[in-house]
Design a protein around this motif. Structure first.
Motif, PDB file in Angstrom:
ATOM      1  N   GLN A   1       0.818  -1.093   0.052  1.00 54.70           N
ATOM      2  CA  GLN A   1       0.021  -0.029  -0.064  1.00 54.70           C
ATOM      3  C   GLN A   1       0.868   1.066   0.046  1.00 54.70           C
ATOM      4  O   GLN A   1       2.122   1.259   0.351  1.00 54.70           O
ATOM      5  CB  GLN A   1      -0.849   0.021   1.174  1.00 54.70           C
ATOM      6  N   PRO A   2       0.484   2.227  -0.342  1.00 57.86           N
ATOM      7  CA  PRO A   2       1.164   3.514  -0.670  1.00 57.86           C
ATOM      8  C   PRO A   2       1.653   4.030   0.764  1.00 57.86           C
ATOM      9  O   PRO A   2       1.148   3.916   1.639  1.00 57.86           O
ATOM     10  CB  PRO A   2       0.078   4.737  -1.181  1.00 57.86           C
TER      11      PRO A   2
ATOM     12  N   THR B   1     -13.365   0.098 -10.531  1.00 52.33           N
ATOM     13  CA  THR B   1     -14.247   1.234 -10.546  1.00 52.33           C
ATOM     14  C   THR B   1     -13.635   2.200  -9.605  1.00 52.33           C
ATOM     15  O   THR B   1     -12.698   1.807  -8.918  1.00 52.33           O
ATOM     16  CB  THR B   1     -15.475   0.655  -9.943  1.00 52.33           C
ATOM     17  N   LEU B   2     -13.992   3.436  -9.748  1.00 52.43           N
ATOM     18  CA  LEU B   2     -13.467   4.765  -8.970  1.00 52.43           C
ATOM     19  C   LEU B   2     -13.541   4.237  -7.628  1.00 52.43           C
ATOM     20  O   LEU B   2     -12.783   4.256  -6.717  1.00 52.43           O
ATOM     21  CB  LEU B   2     -14.246   5.884  -9.167  1.00 52.43           C
ATOM     22  N   LYS B   3     -14.800   3.515  -7.298  1.00 54.01           N
ATOM     23  CA  LYS B   3     -15.000   3.227  -5.709  1.00 54.01           C
ATOM     24  C   LYS B   3     -14.052   2.449  -5.225  1.00 54.01           C
ATOM     25  O   LYS B   3     -13.515   2.598  -4.372  1.00 54.01           O
ATOM     26  CB  LYS B   3     -16.542   2.823  -5.503  1.00 54.01           C
ATOM     27  N   THR B   4     -13.861   1.397  -5.908  1.00 49.98           N
ATOM     28  CA  THR B   4     -13.052   0.280  -5.597  1.00 49.98           C
ATOM     29  C   THR B   4     -11.431   1.089  -5.441  1.00 49.98           C
ATOM     30  O   THR B   4     -10.684   0.595  -4.336  1.00 49.98           O
ATOM     31  CB  THR B   4     -12.724  -0.697  -6.621  1.00 49.98           C
ATOM     32  N   VAL B   5     -11.101   1.568  -6.296  1.00 50.93           N
ATOM     33  CA  VAL B   5      -9.538   2.312  -6.259  1.00 50.93           C
ATOM     34  C   VAL B   5      -9.599   3.066  -4.926  1.00 50.93           C
ATOM     35  O   VAL B   5      -8.699   3.028  -4.123  1.00 50.93           O
ATOM     36  CB  VAL B   5      -9.239   3.047  -7.413  1.00 50.93           C
ATOM     37  N   ALA B   6     -10.441   4.075  -4.657  1.00 54.55           N
ATOM     38  CA  ALA B   6     -10.798   4.962  -3.547  1.00 54.55           C
ATOM     39  C   ALA B   6     -10.563   4.284  -2.439  1.00 54.55           C
ATOM     40  O   ALA B   6      -9.944   4.497  -1.298  1.00 54.55           O
ATOM     41  CB  ALA B   6     -11.790   6.042  -3.778  1.00 54.55           C
ATOM     42  N   GLU B   7     -11.214   3.125  -2.334  1.00 55.02           N
ATOM     43  CA  GLU B   7     -11.458   2.382  -1.079  1.00 55.02           C
ATOM     44  C   GLU B   7     -10.280   1.691  -0.718  1.00 55.02           C
ATOM     45  O   GLU B   7      -9.820   1.606   0.369  1.00 55.02           O
ATOM     46  CB  GLU B   7     -12.592   1.612  -0.967  1.00 55.02           C
ATOM     47  N   ALA B   8      -9.693   1.012  -1.667  1.00 56.30           N
ATOM     48  CA  ALA B   8      -8.483   0.193  -1.455  1.00 56.30           C
ATOM     49  C   ALA B   8      -7.216   1.241  -1.189  1.00 56.30           C
ATOM     50  O   ALA B   8      -6.458   0.755  -0.194  1.00 56.30           O
ATOM     51  CB  ALA B   8      -8.079  -0.286  -2.633  1.00 56.30           C
ATOM     52  N   LEU B   9      -7.164   2.488  -1.569  1.00 54.07           N
ATOM     53  CA  LEU B   9      -5.969   3.414  -1.236  1.00 54.07           C
ATOM     54  C   LEU B   9      -6.354   4.353  -0.082  1.00 54.07           C
ATOM     55  O   LEU B   9      -5.923   5.199   0.184  1.00 54.07           O
ATOM     56  CB  LEU B   9      -5.499   4.013  -2.369  1.00 54.07           C
ATOM     57  N   HIS B  10      -7.729   4.245   0.601  1.00 54.57           N
ATOM     58  CA  HIS B  10      -8.302   5.107   1.578  1.00 54.57           C
ATOM     59  C   HIS B  10      -8.117   6.727   1.174  1.00 54.57           C
ATOM     60  O   HIS B  10      -7.554   7.522   1.647  1.00 54.57           O
ATOM     61  CB  HIS B  10      -7.335   4.951   2.648  1.00 54.57           C
ATOM     62  N   LEU B  11      -8.671   6.914  -0.176  1.00 54.25           N
ATOM     63  CA  LEU B  11      -8.477   8.252  -0.800  1.00 54.25           C
ATOM     64  C   LEU B  11     -10.036   8.756  -0.859  1.00 54.25           C
ATOM     65  O   LEU B  11     -11.064   7.995  -1.024  1.00 54.25           O
ATOM     66  CB  LEU B  11      -7.951   8.121  -2.137  1.00 54.25           C
ATOM     67  N   VAL B  12     -10.156  10.020  -0.876  1.00 56.31           N
ATOM     68  CA  VAL B  12     -11.371  10.723  -1.085  1.00 56.31           C
ATOM     69  C   VAL B  12     -11.730  10.512  -2.419  1.00 56.31           C
ATOM     70  O   VAL B  12     -10.997  10.767  -3.374  1.00 56.31           O
ATOM     71  CB  VAL B  12     -11.128  12.500  -0.626  1.00 56.31           C
ATOM     72  N   PRO B  13     -12.929  10.114  -2.702  1.00 56.37           N
ATOM     73  CA  PRO B  13     -13.244   9.714  -4.024  1.00 56.37           C
ATOM     74  C   PRO B  13     -12.915  10.932  -5.082  1.00 56.37           C
ATOM     75  O   PRO B  13     -12.633  10.796  -6.190  1.00 56.37           O
ATOM     76  CB  PRO B  13     -14.750   9.359  -4.026  1.00 56.37           C
ATOM     77  N   SER B  14     -13.353  12.274  -4.637  1.00 56.99           N
ATOM     78  CA  SER B  14     -13.147  13.282  -5.675  1.00 56.99           C
ATOM     79  C   SER B  14     -11.735  13.506  -6.021  1.00 56.99           C
ATOM     80  O   SER B  14     -11.342  13.638  -7.041  1.00 56.99           O
ATOM     81  CB  SER B  14     -13.834  14.599  -5.013  1.00 56.99           C
ATOM     82  N   THR B  15     -10.836  13.357  -4.825  1.00 58.52           N
ATOM     83  CA  THR B  15      -9.577  13.429  -5.163  1.00 58.52           C
ATOM     84  C   THR B  15      -8.657  12.374  -6.100  1.00 58.52           C
ATOM     85  O   THR B  15      -8.162  12.469  -6.906  1.00 58.52           O
ATOM     86  CB  THR B  15      -8.682  13.278  -3.878  1.00 58.52           C
ATOM     87  N   CYS B  16      -9.246  11.311  -5.781  1.00 60.00           N
ATOM     88  CA  CYS B  16      -9.239   9.879  -6.533  1.00 60.00           C
ATOM     89  C   CYS B  16      -9.393  10.090  -8.008  1.00 60.00           C
ATOM     90  O   CYS B  16      -8.674   9.722  -9.136  1.00 60.00           O
ATOM     91  CB  CYS B  16      -9.830   8.740  -5.974  1.00 60.00           C
TER      92      CYS B  16
END
Length: 270
Positions: free
Chosen positions: A10-11, A46-61
């Motif tokens: 993870q990052p 999906t955007l949701k999957t990426v954002a959740e996996a990396l703990h990012l705010v969806p809009s930022t992602c």
């Protein structure tokens, strides 16, 4: 080293070289994390999957993904709204692999080793992220071949290259013991036994993993030192333990050491 590649972590901020101050750049770190995540998965995400996996705010992602898409590093399927790595990544990878240096110089060495000894031969880099990456390889014409790919990554202390890293890293034994405990083996050696093998590696200049990382597989590795004596690359060969007795391993190690010394001189090392 054989078939078990390590998933990208993870990052996290990479540990900078001693004396070098690296200021965090969140957008860059997140972009790289997204690329690594997409590279780990066979299917688009999906955007949701990426954002959740990396703990990012969806809009930022989403903003980062849009930039990566614009640069052809990521593709977006308009129908499914799923993201995957783009062809721009191929161009970047090709630039690294064809750009000369170790990757170009090591290939004929690997071809000679594979042909002479009937083994799979690899040129390996120890990355700044403390993983071990296969940069080049050559497979023998024998019916049995160990399967791995260019770009495969492994735990830092795994197998024969791991013993080299432990021998030349300068890390304390307590620190190495913590890392050793995290390595996944087929047949795990005891830390005491592994420590003795690391000390032997330091004295003779090459390392051996017989059946530990993978049952029935023997791995031999030698260091290729960069300028200043840093261990950045290794030569690695993998073969069936039944075909790699002590005499063969000794002969193989000697040939690999000569090849590694020539490579180091060509690269300006020692």
């Amino acid at each position: 080293m054989a078939t078990r590649s390590k998933p990208a972590p993870q990052p996290a901020e990479s540990k900078p070289a001693k004396g070098v101050r690296v200021r965090p750049v969140p957008a860059v770190t997140r972009s790289i994390a997204i690329l690594r995540l997409l590279g780990e998965h066979k299917q688009p995400l999906t955007l949701k999957t990426v954002a959740e996996a990396l703990h990012l705010v969806p809009s930022t992602c989403l903003h980062i993904l849009r930039v990566l898409v614009a640069e052809d590093l990521v593709t977006l399927d308009p129908g499914t709204k799923r993201y995957a790595l783009g062809t721009g990544m191929i161009s970047l990878a090709r630039s690294v692999l064809e750009g000369g240096g170790f990757t170009q110089l090591v290939q004929p060495v690997l071809d000679r080793l594979a042909a002479q000894f009937g083994v799979t031969a690899m040129g390996v880099e120890i990355t700044a992220r403390q993983t071990v990456m296969v940069l080049a390889l050559s497979r023998s014409s024998q019916p049995f071949r160990v399967h791995t790919d260019v770009g495969s990554q492994f735990d830092t202390l795994v197998s024969a290259t791991g013993r080299l890293i432990a021998a030349y890293s300068g890390e304390t034994w307590p620190s190495l013991k913590e890392k050793f405990a995290q390595v996944v083996w087929d047949k795990s050696p005891t830390f005491t036994g592994w420590k003795k093998e690391v000390e032997l590696t330091r004295s003779r200049g090459w390392s051996l993993d017989r059946d530990n990382f993978m049952a029935g597989i023997t791995v031999v590795a030698v260091p290729v030192f960069a300028p200043g004596g840093r261990l950045v690359h290794t030569l690695v060969v993998v073969g069936l333990s039944s075909q790699m007795g002590a005499a063969v391993v000794q002969q193989l190690a000697q040939v690999m050491q000569r090849e590694a010394a020539d490579l180091a001189r060509l690269l300006g090392g020692s």
